[in-house]
Design a protein around this motif. Sequence first.
Motif, PDB file in Angstrom:
ATOM      1  N   ASP A 147      -2.422 -77.296 -24.558  1.00  0.00           N
ATOM      2  CA  ASP A 147      -1.595 -76.130 -24.063  1.00  0.00           C
ATOM      3  C   ASP A 147      -1.310 -75.310 -25.237  1.00  0.00           C
ATOM      4  O   ASP A 147      -1.524 -75.369 -26.471  1.00  0.00           O
ATOM      5  CB  ASP A 147      -0.253 -76.586 -23.831  1.00  0.00           C
ATOM      6  N   PRO A 148      -1.030 -73.805 -25.082  1.00  0.00           N
ATOM      7  CA  PRO A 148      -0.308 -73.116 -25.963  1.00  0.00           C
ATOM      8  C   PRO A 148       0.669 -73.614 -26.939  1.00  0.00           C
ATOM      9  O   PRO A 148       1.414 -74.283 -26.451  1.00  0.00           O
ATOM     10  CB  PRO A 148       0.177 -71.635 -25.296  1.00  0.00           C
ATOM     11  N   PRO A 149       0.769 -73.097 -28.028  1.00  0.00           N
ATOM     12  CA  PRO A 149       1.651 -73.336 -29.140  1.00  0.00           C
ATOM     13  C   PRO A 149       3.192 -73.234 -28.369  1.00  0.00           C
ATOM     14  O   PRO A 149       3.363 -72.203 -27.925  1.00  0.00           O
ATOM     15  CB  PRO A 149       1.505 -72.432 -30.369  1.00  0.00           C
ATOM     16  N   ASP A 150       3.978 -74.277 -29.198  1.00  0.00           N
ATOM     17  CA  ASP A 150       5.547 -74.140 -28.518  1.00  0.00           C
ATOM     18  C   ASP A 150       6.032 -73.487 -29.798  1.00  0.00           C
ATOM     19  O   ASP A 150       5.520 -72.927 -30.676  1.00  0.00           O
ATOM     20  CB  ASP A 150       5.849 -75.427 -28.296  1.00  0.00           C
ATOM     21  N   GLU A 151       7.463 -73.369 -29.582  1.00  0.00           N
ATOM     22  CA  GLU A 151       8.256 -72.746 -30.690  1.00  0.00           C
ATOM     23  C   GLU A 151       8.023 -73.287 -32.049  1.00  0.00           C
ATOM     24  O   GLU A 151       8.309 -72.677 -33.026  1.00  0.00           O
ATOM     25  CB  GLU A 151       9.636 -72.600 -30.387  1.00  0.00           C
ATOM     26  N   GLU A 152       7.614 -74.657 -32.230  1.00  0.00           N
ATOM     27  CA  GLU A 152       7.448 -75.351 -33.549  1.00  0.00           C
ATOM     28  C   GLU A 152       6.065 -75.431 -33.850  1.00  0.00           C
ATOM     29  O   GLU A 152       5.935 -76.083 -34.855  1.00  0.00           O
ATOM     30  CB  GLU A 152       8.155 -76.689 -33.106  1.00  0.00           C
ATOM     31  N   GLY A 153       5.304 -74.614 -33.043  1.00  0.00           N
ATOM     32  CA  GLY A 153       3.730 -74.797 -33.455  1.00  0.00           C
ATOM     33  C   GLY A 153       3.089 -76.019 -33.104  1.00  0.00           C
ATOM     34  O   GLY A 153       1.755 -76.015 -33.242  1.00  0.00           O
ATOM     35  N   GLY A 154       3.694 -76.611 -32.374  1.00  0.00           N
ATOM     36  CA  GLY A 154       2.874 -77.960 -31.742  1.00  0.00           C
ATOM     37  C   GLY A 154       2.356 -77.678 -30.239  1.00  0.00           C
ATOM     38  O   GLY A 154       2.700 -76.686 -29.660  1.00  0.00           O
ATOM     39  N   ARG A 155       1.118 -78.200 -30.047  1.00  0.00           N
ATOM     40  CA  ARG A 155       0.422 -77.954 -28.544  1.00  0.00           C
ATOM     41  C   ARG A 155       0.365 -79.207 -27.828  1.00  0.00           C
ATOM     42  O   ARG A 155      -0.280 -80.103 -28.380  1.00  0.00           O
ATOM     43  CB  ARG A 155      -1.075 -77.185 -29.160  1.00  0.00           C
TER      44      ARG A 155
ATOM     45  N   ILE B 214     -13.084 -79.692 -23.293  1.00  0.00           N
ATOM     46  CA  ILE B 214     -11.881 -79.643 -23.742  1.00  0.00           C
ATOM     47  C   ILE B 214     -11.459 -77.899 -23.396  1.00  0.00           C
ATOM     48  O   ILE B 214     -12.306 -77.041 -23.727  1.00  0.00           O
ATOM     49  CB  ILE B 214     -11.834 -79.540 -25.262  1.00  0.00           C
ATOM     50  N   GLU B 215     -10.335 -77.726 -22.911  1.00  0.00           N
ATOM     51  CA  GLU B 215      -9.614 -76.538 -22.525  1.00  0.00           C
ATOM     52  C   GLU B 215      -8.454 -76.304 -23.711  1.00  0.00           C
ATOM     53  O   GLU B 215      -7.563 -76.808 -23.583  1.00  0.00           O
ATOM     54  CB  GLU B 215      -9.276 -76.107 -21.224  1.00  0.00           C
ATOM     55  N   LEU B 216      -8.751 -75.063 -24.408  1.00  0.00           N
ATOM     56  CA  LEU B 216      -7.719 -74.672 -25.210  1.00  0.00           C
ATOM     57  C   LEU B 216      -7.116 -73.507 -24.579  1.00  0.00           C
ATOM     58  O   LEU B 216      -7.730 -72.383 -24.574  1.00  0.00           O
ATOM     59  CB  LEU B 216      -8.466 -74.136 -26.664  1.00  0.00           C
TER      60      LEU B 216
END
Length: 71
Positions: free
Chosen positions: A10-18, A59-61
């Motif tokens: 998934d797209p990055p969240d507010e903390e930079g995690g996906r 893989i879908e980024l």
Amino acid sequence: MACEHPVVVDPPDEEGGRRVRVDGQVSGRAYSVQDVVAFLQEAGLQGFDEMDVVRSSLIELRGGGPDVWAH
């Protein structure tokens, strides 16, 4: 019915995690391509490496490529 992309990052969240999902199940939150590789290896894809994350059609980024980790 099989998924077109059994691995979704998934797209990055507010903390930079996906969030990483393998076959529809959340594997965890990745903060780098190496984290994605670790999740794939835990799921049984032992031969996968960083280049496979970039090139594999399995893989879908979403929300950016393998170099996007900031929100």
